[in-house]
Design an enzyme around this catalytic site. Structure first.
Site, short mmCIF file in Angstrom:
data_model
loop_
_atom_site.label_atom_id
_atom_site.label_comp_id
_atom_site.label_asym_id
_atom_site.label_seq_id
_atom_site.Cartn_x
_atom_site.Cartn_y
_atom_site.Cartn_z
N HIS A 13 39.96 33.20 39.72
CA HIS A 13 40.11 33.85 38.40
C HIS A 13 39.09 34.98 38.25
O HIS A 13 39.40 36.06 37.75
CB HIS A 13 39.84 32.85 37.26
CG HIS A 13 40.86 31.77 37.09
ND1 HIS A 13 40.53 30.43 37.05
CD2 HIS A 13 42.21 31.82 36.92
CE1 HIS A 13 41.63 29.71 36.84
NE2 HIS A 13 42.66 30.52 36.76
N SER A 19 42.95 25.79 40.05
CA SER A 19 42.08 24.84 39.34
C SER A 19 42.41 23.40 39.75
O SER A 19 41.52 22.55 39.86
CB SER A 19 42.27 24.98 37.83
OG SER A 19 41.97 26.29 37.43
P1 ADP Z 1 48.45 29.42 34.10
O1 ADP Z 1 48.50 27.97 33.75
O2 ADP Z 1 48.86 30.34 33.01
O3 ADP Z 1 49.06 29.79 35.46
P2 ADP Z 1 45.91 29.60 35.39
O4 ADP Z 1 44.58 29.35 34.77
O5 ADP Z 1 46.38 28.67 36.44
O6 ADP Z 1 46.90 29.70 34.20
O7 ADP Z 1 45.94 31.07 35.97
C1 ADP Z 1 45.76 32.21 35.17
C2 ADP Z 1 46.09 33.43 36.00
O8 ADP Z 1 45.18 33.55 37.08
C3 ADP Z 1 47.47 33.42 36.63
O9 ADP Z 1 47.96 34.75 36.66
C4 ADP Z 1 47.22 32.94 38.03
O10 ADP Z 1 48.19 33.41 38.93
C5 ADP Z 1 45.88 33.60 38.30
N1 ADP Z 1 45.11 32.88 39.32
C6 ADP Z 1 44.71 31.61 39.34
N2 ADP Z 1 44.03 31.32 40.47
C7 ADP Z 1 44.02 32.46 41.21
C8 ADP Z 1 43.52 32.82 42.50
N3 ADP Z 1 42.91 31.95 43.27
N4 ADP Z 1 43.72 34.08 42.89
C9 ADP Z 1 44.38 34.96 42.11
N5 ADP Z 1 44.89 34.68 40.92
C10 ADP Z 1 44.72 33.46 40.46
#
Ligand code: ADP
Length: 165
Positions: free
Chosen positions: A24, A135
């Site tokens: 993130h 996560s």
């Molecule tokens: P959601 O439940 O809305 O997917 P997340 O917290 O899982 O929320 O993710 C928020 C954003 O961050 C999403 O666009 C997800 O694709 C991106 N994201 C999460 N982990 C990574 C990562 N390791 N690399 C790139 N983008 C990520």
């Protein structure tokens, strides 16, 4: 056009952030270079059962983003695009890891465009070393007593240990 170019550009980076990972943060740093202001918006969606409360997720984000001057932390309930409109956002940021993210993200981007045509979804590719990171996997590793070093900031790992003990 000239007027539009000089306008202050705001992006929303929405997600669960349960908890924030280095993946993130990688996306957030890249977004903060492109936009004048980035608002990290923690979804407080009652349908999902998060490990951390919205306020815990926000305070971890506030702490790990404190050196990023054009980044704000907020939370929202309900439709993300309505929240983005309320904030006068120009763009929604989403991170892409692998092709597996694409289907869902493509659908969301088009639905959001249908709901609000003026706000663009901008996809940012993650650094290669975070392609496998989310996560959920970090919760699993720490839950089984493993190390999350290099996956999440130290204080997030500590918070996970306290929560999962
Ligand atoms: P959601 O439940 O809305 O997917 P997340 O917290 O899982 O929320 O993710 C928020 C954003 O961050 C999403 O666009 C997800 O694709 C991106 N994201 C999460 N982990 C990574 C990562 N390791 N690399 C790139 N983008 C990520």
């Amino acid at each position: 056009m000239a007027e539009n170019q000089s306008k202050h550009k705001t992006a929303i980076y929405p997600g669960s952030f349960d908890p924030v990972t280095n993946g993130h943060l990688d996306i957030l740093k890249r977004a903060a270079k492109l936009f004048d202001k980035v608002i990290v918006a923690v979804g407080d969606n009652r349908g999902k059962k998060p490990l951390f409360t919205a306020s815990e997720r926000m305070s971890m984000l506030k702490s790990v983003c404190k050196s990023m001057k054009n980044v704000e932390i907020d939370s929202f309930t309900g439709l993300m695009i309505e929240y983005a409109k309320k904030k006068n956002a120009d763009a929604i940021i989403r991170g892409l890891r692998a092709v597996s993210d694409f289907d869902y993200e493509f659908q969301m981007a088009l639905i959001n465009r249908k709901l609000e045509g003026e706000i663009e979804t901008v996809f940012i590719m993650t650094a290669e070393n975070y392609v496998y990171l989310n996560s959920g996997i970090v919760k699993e590793i720490v839950g089984f007593g493993g190390s999350a070093k290099d996956l999440v900031p130290k204080e997030v790992e500590d918070a996970l240990r306290r929560k999962l003990r």
